[in-house]
Design a protein around this motif. Structure first.
Motif, PDB file in Angstrom:
ATOM      1  N   LEU A  69       0.807  -1.217   0.000  1.00 48.73           N
ATOM      2  CA  LEU A  69       0.000   0.000   0.000  1.00 48.73           C
ATOM      3  C   LEU A  69       0.842   1.269   0.000  1.00 48.73           C
ATOM      4  N   ASN A  70       2.027   1.201   0.593  1.00 47.37           N
ATOM      5  CA  ASN A  70       2.891   2.389   0.623  1.00 47.37           C
ATOM      6  C   ASN A  70       3.487   2.705  -0.741  1.00 47.37           C
ATOM      7  N   SER A  71       3.699   1.676  -1.551  1.00 49.21           N
ATOM      8  CA  SER A  71       4.389   1.888  -2.833  1.00 49.21           C
ATOM      9  C   SER A  71       3.444   2.035  -4.019  1.00 49.21           C
ATOM     10  N   ILE A  72       2.194   1.618  -3.863  1.00 45.48           N
ATOM     11  CA  ILE A  72       1.232   1.708  -4.969  1.00 45.48           C
ATOM     12  C   ILE A  72       0.734   3.138  -5.104  1.00 45.48           C
ATOM     13  N   ASN A  73       0.689   3.646  -6.336  1.00 41.66           N
ATOM     14  CA  ASN A  73       0.116   4.978  -6.536  1.00 41.66           C
ATOM     15  C   ASN A  73      -1.059   4.889  -7.502  1.00 41.66           C
ATOM     16  N   LEU A  74      -2.008   5.785  -7.315  1.00 39.56           N
ATOM     17  CA  LEU A  74      -3.228   5.790  -8.120  1.00 39.56           C
ATOM     18  C   LEU A  74      -3.307   7.011  -9.023  1.00 39.56           C
ATOM     19  N   LYS A  75      -2.159   7.529  -9.418  1.00 39.04           N
ATOM     20  CA  LYS A  75      -2.154   8.673 -10.327  1.00 39.04           C
ATOM     21  C   LYS A  75      -2.760   8.285 -11.668  1.00 39.04           C
ATOM     22  N   SER A  76      -3.428   9.238 -12.284  1.00 43.27           N
ATOM     23  CA  SER A  76      -4.069   8.967 -13.567  1.00 43.27           C
ATOM     24  C   SER A  76      -4.029  10.226 -14.415  1.00 43.27           C
ATOM     25  N   ASN A  77      -3.993  10.036 -15.724  1.00 49.18           N
ATOM     26  CA  ASN A  77      -3.967  11.174 -16.645  1.00 49.18           C
ATOM     27  C   ASN A  77      -5.279  11.273 -17.415  1.00 49.18           C
ATOM     28  N   LEU A  78      -5.800  12.480 -17.496  1.00 53.59           N
ATOM     29  CA  LEU A  78      -6.932  12.783 -18.366  1.00 53.59           C
ATOM     30  C   LEU A  78      -6.404  13.718 -19.444  1.00 53.59           C
ATOM     31  N   GLY A  79      -6.029  13.138 -20.568  1.00 52.53           N
ATOM     32  CA  GLY A  79      -5.342  13.956 -21.567  1.00 52.53           C
ATOM     33  C   GLY A  79      -4.028  14.442 -20.981  1.00 52.53           C
ATOM     34  N   GLN A  80      -3.811  15.764 -21.016  1.00 55.77           N
ATOM     35  CA  GLN A  80      -2.574  16.343 -20.482  1.00 55.77           C
ATOM     36  C   GLN A  80      -2.642  16.611 -18.990  1.00 55.77           C
ATOM     37  N   LEU A  81      -3.802  16.396 -18.388  1.00 58.58           N
ATOM     38  CA  LEU A  81      -3.991  16.707 -16.967  1.00 58.58           C
ATOM     39  C   LEU A  81      -3.703  15.488 -16.102  1.00 58.58           C
ATOM     40  N   SER A  82      -2.855  15.668 -15.084  1.00 54.50           N
ATOM     41  CA  SER A  82      -2.504  14.581 -14.181  1.00 54.50           C
ATOM     42  C   SER A  82      -3.287  14.716 -12.875  1.00 54.50           C
ATOM     43  N   LEU A  83      -3.892  13.607 -12.443  1.00 51.94           N
ATOM     44  CA  LEU A  83      -4.609  13.575 -11.176  1.00 51.94           C
ATOM     45  C   LEU A  83      -3.870  12.682 -10.191  1.00 51.94           C
ATOM     46  N   GLY A  84      -3.900  13.066  -8.925  1.00 55.56           N
ATOM     47  CA  GLY A  84      -3.274  12.250  -7.892  1.00 55.56           C
ATOM     48  C   GLY A  84      -4.077  11.003  -7.581  1.00 55.56           C
ATOM     49  N   ILE A  85      -5.388  11.097  -7.705  1.00 54.43           N
ATOM     50  CA  ILE A  85      -6.288   9.954  -7.518  1.00 54.43           C
ATOM     51  C   ILE A  85      -7.340   9.995  -8.627  1.00 54.43           C
TER      52      ILE A  85
END
Length: 477
Positions: free
Chosen positions: A29-45
């Motif tokens: 859980l400490n190493s997994i990240n849920l970042k995601s991209n919507l086009g050029q926009l990066s989201l942390g979750i």
């Protein structure tokens, strides 16, 4: 006869189960990240709050944005209202967390975990009876340990010497920001080592916010105003985007050269998705009649099971990627209401947009009511939150549902109330941990990896009753 009759039943998220795969020791859980991209926009979750007037306003957009998600301001708001909210969010100034929630050094791990569940903080300071700071309880670190809940908090605590801290109790926000360039948080102590306050890096980072637009007259004026205010993404929000009007907006938007992604939706078919991709959409929003307040299927027999719609749009994306080399992000909108459905949806989608889920929180725009259904703003008394669909008689969002005038309007959504879940952060953090735990079960470190490796299996109704719920017992009340 109809052009095509599909006899295979549509599928929703709860009909599928995620299968496990090999998990390495580093996949936790400490190493997994849920970042995601919507086009050029990066989201942390990968979370968006729906462009619903009962859900997303300043408080929701700010609270979700601070956690790394995206609030989408409804097109039903006036241009000035959208701009004012965007200005407030972009002008939000980092502040210290004064008098932070803490536990005493004689507390058990279980006591600290209860504070995590109540407040949503993943890190809890540990102090002695004189408020001298001893260290930090890290909930994610605890989950990866072999410690038992009854053990003393000191057994799992990270000591003060290992943590970023300062004994300058008069530190300014500007000075703290500089310290946070290297660390995710900064603990501020006085010269006697007593806990004063904490600063967090996430409060320094840019808070993203989206603005919904329609395909009707005035959309360009709205885009220009919101762009100047600092909106990070624009969302064409229509109930059915497979039409000439949406295509024209996408092409005209591209000519504006704003350098910000545009999301178009909603669609539920392969052809509809491919059409929007070819028209220039950076992000596709999927779903019709699967929202908790939506009555489109009931009123005009139109809609689709959300998982089936999502799979069809993914098929269109794969074909478009081969043809054009452009990856188009997918947002599922509707039918996602709990961590289980989020986990299955994210095996395909880049992010989930939710209205019903976020409507339950204190930060939602809907009016708040006590147990006697009397309107109140006193937080401890709030039992219910008002909710209404954009197609409801209350909202009458004519632009979204294609009604040319009020005389053609008929409701495609309900109005009511939902249970109050309290503040957004604790519940959201809990569901994020569940998603990360699912990714860990599949050996995936991030969503990109998850999209490639996840295996999901359709369950029979009987299997759902056995695998999906407790059985052969009376659950303790």
């Amino acid at each position: 006869m109809a052009k095509k009759v599909i006899l295979e039943a549509g599928r929703t998220f709860s009909e599928f189960s995620l299968l496990t795969d090999y998990t390495s020791k580093d996949c936790n859980l400490n190493s997994i990240n849920l970042k995601s991209n919507l086009g050029q926009l990066s989201l942390g979750i990968p979370f968006l709050s729906a462009a619903m007037t009962s859900v997303t306003g300043y408080e929701m957009a700010l609270a979700l944005g601070k956690e790394g998600g995206l609030g989408v301001l409804p097109a039903r708001l006036s241009i000035n209202e959208q701009v004012d909210i965007i200005n407030k969010i972009k002008g939000y100034e980092m502040g210290f967390v004064e008098d932070p929630v803490s536990v005493r050094d004689n507390a058990t791990i279980d006591e600290a975990v209860r504070l995590v569940e109540k407040h949503g903080h993943s890190k809890i300071p540990v102090t002695d009876r004189n408020n001298v700071f001893l260290g930090l309880f890290n909930f994610d670190k605890y989950l990866e340990s072999n410690q038992t809940p009854a053990e003393n908090i000191l057994s799992i605590m990270t000591s003060v010497e290992e943590l970023p801290h300062t004994k300058n109790s008069e530190i300014t926000v500007k000075q703290a920001k500089k310290e946070l360039e290297e660390n995710n948080y900064l603990i501020v102590l006085d010269d006697l080592g007593r806990l004063v306050k904490i600063a967090f890096k996430k409060d320094v980072e840019n808070i993203v916010v989206g603005a919904a637009i329609s395909t009707h007259k005035g959309w360009k004026k709205r885009v220009k105003a919101c762009d100047e205010a600092g909106a990070d993404i624009f969302v064409i929000d229509t109930s059915d985007a497979y039409n000439e009007f949406t295509s024209k907006v996408l092409k005209d938007y591209a000519k504006m050269k704003l350098g910000k992604p545009i999301c178009a939706g909603n669609v539920i078919t392969y052809d509809g998705a491919k059409f929007l991709m070819e028209s220039g959409a950076d992000v596709i929003k999927v779903g019709m009649s699967s929202g908790s307040i939506c009555t489109t299927q009931r009123e005009k027999a139109t809609g689709r099971a959300p998982m089936t719609a999502l799979m069809e749009v993914e098929r269109a994306r794969a074909d478009y990627l081969k043809e054009s080399g452009k990856y188009v992000s997918i947002v599922i909108d509707g039918g996602v209401s709990d961590a289980g459905s989020m986990i299955i949806a994210l095996s395909i989608a880049d992010a989930v947009m939710m209205g019903g889920y976020f409507n339950h929180f204190f930060e939602a725009e809907g009016e708040k009511y006590d147990a006697n259904m009397q309107q109140t703003t006193h937080e401890p008394d709030i039992k219910y939150v008002a909710t209404w669909g954009e197609g409801s008689a209350r909202a009458r969002n004519l632009d979204r549902y294609g009604h040319v005038a009020r005389k053609t309007f008929f409701a495609e959504g309900e109005e009511g109330t939902v249970e109050n879940w309290g503040r957004l952060k604790p519940k959201l953090k809990q569901d994020i941990r569940k998603i990360k735990a699912a990714l860990s079960n599949t050996g995936c470190m991030d969503l990109k990896d998850y999209h490639k490796k996840a295996t999901i299996e359709l369950m029979s109704p009987y299997t759902q009753s056995i695998v999906g719920d407790t059985h052969d017992m009376k659950v303790k009340e």
